[in-house]
Design an enzyme around this catalytic site. Structure first.
Site, mmCIF file in Angstrom:
data_model
loop_
_atom_site.group_PDB
_atom_site.id
_atom_site.type_symbol
_atom_site.label_atom_id
_atom_site.label_comp_id
_atom_site.label_asym_id
_atom_site.label_seq_id
_atom_site.Cartn_x
_atom_site.Cartn_y
_atom_site.Cartn_z
ATOM 1 N N SER A 1 37.402 33.875 37.768
ATOM 2 C CA SER A 1 37.848 34.881 36.797
ATOM 3 C C SER A 1 37.718 34.384 35.359
ATOM 4 O O SER A 1 37.663 33.173 35.103
ATOM 5 C CB SER A 1 39.310 35.247 37.071
HETATM 6 N N1 SAM Z 1 41.098 32.234 41.988
HETATM 7 C C1 SAM Z 1 39.683 32.080 42.185
HETATM 8 C C2 SAM Z 1 39.106 30.978 41.343
HETATM 9 O O1 SAM Z 1 39.851 30.312 40.629
HETATM 10 O O2 SAM Z 1 37.885 30.773 41.430
HETATM 11 C C3 SAM Z 1 38.927 33.358 41.986
HETATM 12 C C4 SAM Z 1 39.252 34.349 43.008
HETATM 13 S S1 SAM Z 1 38.034 35.588 43.258
HETATM 14 C C5 SAM Z 1 38.293 36.629 41.888
HETATM 15 C C6 SAM Z 1 38.817 36.429 44.622
HETATM 16 C C7 SAM Z 1 38.777 35.650 45.913
HETATM 17 O O3 SAM Z 1 39.613 36.307 46.848
HETATM 18 C C8 SAM Z 1 37.392 35.580 46.544
HETATM 19 O O4 SAM Z 1 37.025 34.250 46.751
HETATM 20 C C9 SAM Z 1 37.564 36.337 47.864
HETATM 21 O O5 SAM Z 1 36.771 35.836 48.922
HETATM 22 C C10 SAM Z 1 39.046 36.150 48.122
HETATM 23 N N2 SAM Z 1 39.661 37.124 49.030
HETATM 24 C C11 SAM Z 1 39.454 38.458 49.117
HETATM 25 N N3 SAM Z 1 40.246 38.994 50.078
HETATM 26 C C12 SAM Z 1 40.945 37.963 50.614
HETATM 27 C C13 SAM Z 1 41.924 37.864 51.638
HETATM 28 N N4 SAM Z 1 42.368 38.941 52.331
HETATM 29 N N5 SAM Z 1 42.445 36.653 51.921
HETATM 30 C C14 SAM Z 1 42.043 35.549 51.254
HETATM 31 N N6 SAM Z 1 41.107 35.575 50.259
HETATM 32 C C15 SAM Z 1 40.576 36.768 49.947
#
Ligand code: SAM
Length: 218
Positions: free
Chosen positions: A67
């Site tokens: 992000s």
């Molecule tokens: N916080 C992260 C970073 O510092 O790089 C960025 C997060 S990214 C915007 C959103 C993440 O949420 C993705 O890697 C995606 O695979 C994960 N995600 C989506 N749905 C999810 C779920 N139900 N459980 C765990 N992770 C999930």
């Protein structure tokens, strides 16, 4: 990486903190200090290192993103993490936010649904010396019951509604920050549990990749 590369990244980091974060109203000194320390360029793909401290999200593979620094800082400020807190992050992605939480809290559990991303983030966090983070592969919309309750929960992906299971894992006095809304735009919600009651404050609009759950949210 050479020591002069590290000096350049550290300069870019200081500039990011002063212009993108302080300059836009982030005031929490612990959050600002953590963002000045954490090497964001380690968490972006090799090919995007030169953009690591710029004012936008970046791709990290598997169709996911790290992000924008400002939204990360805002969410961390709203979370009000105390140094003795146990924190749950949903959506480890690159591991960058997990690293920041590790600087701010005593213990961090971070859940990622993509096995490849979770493995990469876990290895990187270990290599960088973050010993108080555990990365787990799973559906974070169900939280992580074995370590519950959490004083803080940060959801790094967009939910159509607040998962009830996550609410149930929020400790008394705890806070959750979560983007809630449709696929195009969401609103940050700050949820606070006080005397058994749930209070919600609506904050900034934002845009995250979706929280994907195989379960019907409970
Ligand atoms: N916080 C992260 C970073 O510092 O790089 C960025 C997060 S990214 C915007 C959103 C993440 O949420 C993705 O890697 C995606 O695979 C994960 N995600 C989506 N749905 C999810 C779920 N139900 N459980 C765990 N992770 C999930």
């Amino acid at each position: 990486m050479s020591s002069s590369d590290n000096e350049v990244f550290s300069l870019l980091r200081r500039r990011m903190v002063s212009s993108q974060l302080r300059g836009r109203g982030i005031r929490d000194e612990r959050v600002l200090a953590a963002m000045e320390r954490a090497p964001r360029h380690e968490f972006t793909g090799e090919q995007d290192r030169d953009q690591a401290y710029q004012d936008h999200p970046l791709p990290i593979g598997e169709g996911q993103t790290i992000s924008q620094p400002y939204i990360v800082a805002l969410m961390l400020e709203l979370l009000e993490v105390s140094p003795d807190a146990k924190v749950l992050e949903v959506g480890t992605g690159s591991g960058y936010v997990a690293a920041l939480l590790a600087e701010l809290a005593a213990e961090v559990i971070s859940i990622e649904r993509h096995g490849a991303l979770a493995e990469r983030a876990g290895e990187l966090l270990r290599r960088l010396g973050y010993r108080n983070v555990t990365v787990i592969v799973g559906d974070g919309s169900l939280g992580y019951q074995p370590a519950a309750p959490y004083q803080a929960i940060l959801v790094s992906a967009a939910a159509a509604e607040v998962p009830k299971t996550l609410l149930a894992q929020l400790a008394e006095g705890g806070r959750m920050v979560i983007p809630v809304g449709g696929p195009e735009v969401q609103q940050l919600q700050v949820i606070h549990r006080e005397n058994g009651q749930i209070h919600t404050i609506l904050r900034e609009a934002c845009r995250f990749v979706p929280l994907i759950s195989d379960q019907t949210l409970r």
